[in-house]
Design an enzyme around this catalytic site. Structure first.
Site, PDB file in Angstrom:
ATOM      1  N   GLY A 342       0.818  -1.202   0.000  1.00  0.00           N
ATOM      2  CA  GLY A 342       0.000   0.000   0.000  1.00  0.00           C
ATOM      3  C   GLY A 342       0.855   1.256   0.000  1.00  0.00           C
ATOM      4  O   GLY A 342       2.082   1.201  -0.173  1.00  0.00           O
ATOM      5  N   PHE A 426      -5.977  -8.221   7.576  1.00  0.00           N
ATOM      6  CA  PHE A 426      -5.497  -9.314   6.724  1.00  0.00           C
ATOM      7  C   PHE A 426      -4.233  -9.986   7.267  1.00  0.00           C
ATOM      8  O   PHE A 426      -3.808 -11.010   6.734  1.00  0.00           O
ATOM      9  CB  PHE A 426      -5.203  -8.794   5.308  1.00  0.00           C
ATOM     10  CG  PHE A 426      -6.397  -8.198   4.625  1.00  0.00           C
ATOM     11  CD1 PHE A 426      -7.557  -8.928   4.466  1.00  0.00           C
ATOM     12  CD2 PHE A 426      -6.357  -6.897   4.135  1.00  0.00           C
ATOM     13  CE1 PHE A 426      -8.667  -8.378   3.836  1.00  0.00           C
ATOM     14  CE2 PHE A 426      -7.443  -6.342   3.509  1.00  0.00           C
ATOM     15  CZ  PHE A 426      -8.613  -7.082   3.358  1.00  0.00           C
ATOM     16  N   LYS A 449      -0.697  -0.304  11.574  1.00  0.00           N
ATOM     17  CA  LYS A 449      -1.348   0.378  12.693  1.00  0.00           C
ATOM     18  C   LYS A 449      -2.746  -0.210  12.867  1.00  0.00           C
ATOM     19  O   LYS A 449      -3.579  -0.126  11.975  1.00  0.00           O
ATOM     20  CB  LYS A 449      -1.406   1.877  12.443  1.00  0.00           C
ATOM     21  CG  LYS A 449      -0.016   2.513  12.369  1.00  0.00           C
ATOM     22  CD  LYS A 449      -0.052   4.000  12.089  1.00  0.00           C
ATOM     23  CE  LYS A 449       1.359   4.570  12.049  1.00  0.00           C
ATOM     24  NZ  LYS A 449       1.390   6.024  11.773  1.00  0.00           N
ATOM     25  N   ALA A 482       2.150   8.911   4.171  1.00  0.00           N
ATOM     26  CA  ALA A 482       2.956   8.277   3.124  1.00  0.00           C
ATOM     27  C   ALA A 482       3.384   9.239   2.024  1.00  0.00           C
ATOM     28  O   ALA A 482       4.543   9.229   1.592  1.00  0.00           O
ATOM     29  CB  ALA A 482       2.184   7.101   2.526  1.00  0.00           C
ATOM     30  N   LYS A 533      -4.639   6.152  17.975  1.00  0.00           N
ATOM     31  CA  LYS A 533      -4.661   7.558  17.538  1.00  0.00           C
ATOM     32  C   LYS A 533      -5.749   7.816  16.502  1.00  0.00           C
ATOM     33  O   LYS A 533      -6.288   8.928  16.413  1.00  0.00           O
ATOM     34  CB  LYS A 533      -3.280   7.967  17.021  1.00  0.00           C
ATOM     35  CG  LYS A 533      -2.717   7.088  15.911  1.00  0.00           C
ATOM     36  CD  LYS A 533      -2.988   7.591  14.529  1.00  0.00           C
ATOM     37  CE  LYS A 533      -2.367   6.724  13.457  1.00  0.00           C
ATOM     38  NZ  LYS A 533      -2.585   7.232  12.096  1.00  0.00           N
TER      39      LYS A 533
END
Length: 607
Positions: A342, A426, A449, A482, A533
């Protein structure tokens, strides 16, 4: 703990081992003639029983004799190899070469916790005292005593006394010598790179010399070895009555163990008493270095023949090398595999790919498992390999040094550093597929996370990885949007760890000038921060959707951080308060509440 005398006995004096020669026949010449047994009787004369040797034994003996002659002819003196020639490319005819060391020795080298180097004729191209003597015009006389000591022909302390009596240096002469012969110019090729590579792997490096500290410290500085990791003799000088300055050589400190035979084993034993070193390797060229292993202090002895090759060392070393490049090439290197592709996985893979090509701690190419899906009518893994970017999840961010595959088994094959960065829901299924496919000595880190929710209670992803794969698993958490990391913007991250050495490996894998990493010995605390968070970020998004201002959001962030801490410590009492002030805590919370994906989606859900 095996001693090197036993291991070395398997090698023999020459490096041309015969497949049909027994271990007992190596290392000595067989006697010529026949083997005779006599049976004496008082009334009869002795009857001799003769056992004829086979033709094969005769050929074996002749081979051993020829090999010994070749070996003796190939002994290389410092005058031949001490000119800076790099032993890695040496091709001297007749030079004895040991075969590749057995797996036990290789495992000790790759798993060393500490490596101790001799300095003279090992780290350095010359013997420092010989060089000082030559500088003062007394080289030939002193060199004779050096060779007798290194070959074991004279007591080390006696040789040292005689050498220093002949040299009789003043402090000014020592300083002049060091200026005329800079330490950097005296180093053997490849030693800087080897020491740096060992230190990168968290291996303690020591310099243990039968020479003098005054001559050893400049070498240590060149190699980046701290002074308290240098063990050598100390010169003593008398002071001038008028000036009070040291002017005349007055001997050496006899309390230093390195001034006598058995001193190097004593130093290593003292180091092992202070540090929990399981594997210690000694590297050197002389009999005093060999002693470190034969007396059981070190677990392995690597003989260095790049400057001077001594028969005793060549015969008994566990591993005989002529260049530090040989040792460097056999250092363990991590093969990195990413499980997940990802946006965050690709941003992290970009960092890992760049660092892998710059550091000798890792293999050059990073493997990445890509979930099998099609983009633009083609498999995503194929597109990433072709275009060097993830066109679906992180377009525009180059992925150099990353090889993608849709086969999970292929991605982790041979991997020793596994990065788990798949959606948390997953991970359980993925780990089930990986059971039994991961090397037992591998290490892992989770960038995921979230946590697994199960009937018997929640489970952290790091715990899931540890249980399923049977390997240590650290975590990397923090303010890690990211797209910003992929663009090279200044960011931070926190590694939570249980095993410090493993955390240091992953820090070197991910840290760059723009991505700073701190480490905390708190896996649970760092991972709980990354998990909780997003709950607070949803509340911040609801606040934005309701048109609330900055005061309201600040209150949400403050109260949210306090509740994160209380819940984390309730679930895991070992969690540290200070972890919440790291990037994985307050920084990640602030970034998620202002720019994270969960916050951006929440305003539309506000009533």
């Amino acid at each position: 703990m095996a001693t090197m005398a036993r291991v070395g006995a398997r090698r023999g004096p020459a490096a041309f081992p015969s497949s049909n020669s027994s271990s007992s026949s190596r290392g000595r010449r067989r006697p010529r003639g026949r083997f005779l047994w006599g049976v004496e009787n008082d009334k009869r004369r002795a009857v001799l029983a003769v056992r004829a040797r086979s033709q094969e034994e005769e050929q074996e003996e002749e081979r051993a004799r020829l090999e010994l002659e070749l070996f003796n002819d190939a002994i290389i003196s410092s005058s031949t190899l001490g000119d800076g020639t790099d032993g890695a490319t040496a091709s001297w005819s007749g030079l004895p070469r040991n075969p590749r060391p057995d797996p036990r020795v290789m495992a000790l080298w790759r798993g060393a916790h500490a490596v101790c180097f001799d300095i003279d004729c090992t780290v350095a191209k010359d013997d420092s005292l010989d060089a000082l003597a030559a500088f003062l015009g007394k080289g030939d006389e002193v060199r004779q005593w050096t060779n007798r000591a290194m070959d074991g022909g004279v007591d080390l302390e006696t040789a040292l006394e005689e050498r220093m009596r002949l040299i009789d240096p003043t402090p000014a002469q020592v300083a002049d010598f060091l200026r005329a012969h800079p330490a950097g110019q005296r180093l053997n090729p490849g030693i800087r790179r080897l020491v740096r590579a060992l230190q990168q792997r968290g291996v303690a490096v020591y310099l243990i010399s039968g020479g003098f500290r005054e001559l050893a410290l400049p070498v240590a500085r060149e190699l980046g070895v701290a002074p308290d990791c240098v063990f050598a003799n100390r010169m003593l000088f008398t002071a001038d009555d008028e000036t009070g300055l040291p002017t005349r050589f007055a001997g050496f400190d006899a309390r230093e163990p390195t001034c006598r035979r058995g001193g190097k084993p004593e130093v290593i034993e003292s180091l092992r008493a202070l540090h929990p070193y399981e594997n210690v390797v000694m590297v050197g060229d002389g009999i005093t270095d060999l002693e470190a292993a034969t007396e059981g202090a070190a677990d392995c002895f690597v003989g260095y023949g790049g400057t001077v090759l001594r028969p005793e060392i060549a015969q008994r070393a566990d591993w005989l090398v002529y260049s530090f490049d040989e040792l460097f090439s056999e250092l363990a290197r991590h093969r990195v595999a990413f499980v997940g592709s990802g946006a965050w996985a690709c941003a992290a893979a970009k960092l890992a790919g760049e660092n892998s090509r710059r550091s000798d701690l890792f293999e050059d190419q990073v493997a990445m498992w890509v979930y099998e899906e099609e983009v633009e009518g083609r498999p995503l893994a194929e597109l990433i390999n072709e275009r060097k970017e993830n066109v679906k999840y992180l377009p525009g961010v180059p992925l150099e040094g990353v090889r993608c595959t849709s086969s999970l088994a292929e991605a982790v094959e041979g991997a020793t550093a596994i990065v788990v960065c798949a959606p948390h829901e997953f991970v359980h299924g993925i780990m089930n597929q990986l059971q039994g496919r991961v090397a037992s000595d591998a290490i892992a880190i989770s960038l995921t996370k979230g946590m697994r929710i199960r009937p018997e209670g929640p489970q952290l992803i790091s715990e899931l990885v540890r249980r399923k794969l049977g390997v240590d698993c650290s975590v990397l958490m923090g303010a890690n949007i990211a797209s910003e990391i992929g663009a090279g913007q200044l960011s931070e991250g926190t590694i939570g760890y249980k095993v410090l050495s493993n955390a240091l490996v992953f820090k070197q894998l991910f840290q760059t000038d723009a991505f700073n990493i701190t480490m905390v010995p708190d896996v649970e605390g760092a991972e709980m921060c990354g998990t909780l968070k997003n709950v607070v970020a949803l509340a911040a998004g609801f606040s934005d959707g309701l048109g609330m201002g900055s005061n309201t959001k600040a209150a949400i962030i403050r109260q949210g951080l306090a509740e994160m801490r209380r819940l984390s410590k309730k679930m895991f009492p070992c969690v540290r308060d200070e972890t919440f002030l790291e990037s994985c805590g307050v920084a990640d919370l602030v970034a998620s509440c202002y720019g994270g994906g969960k916050r951006r989606g929440a305003p539309g859900l506000a009533p």
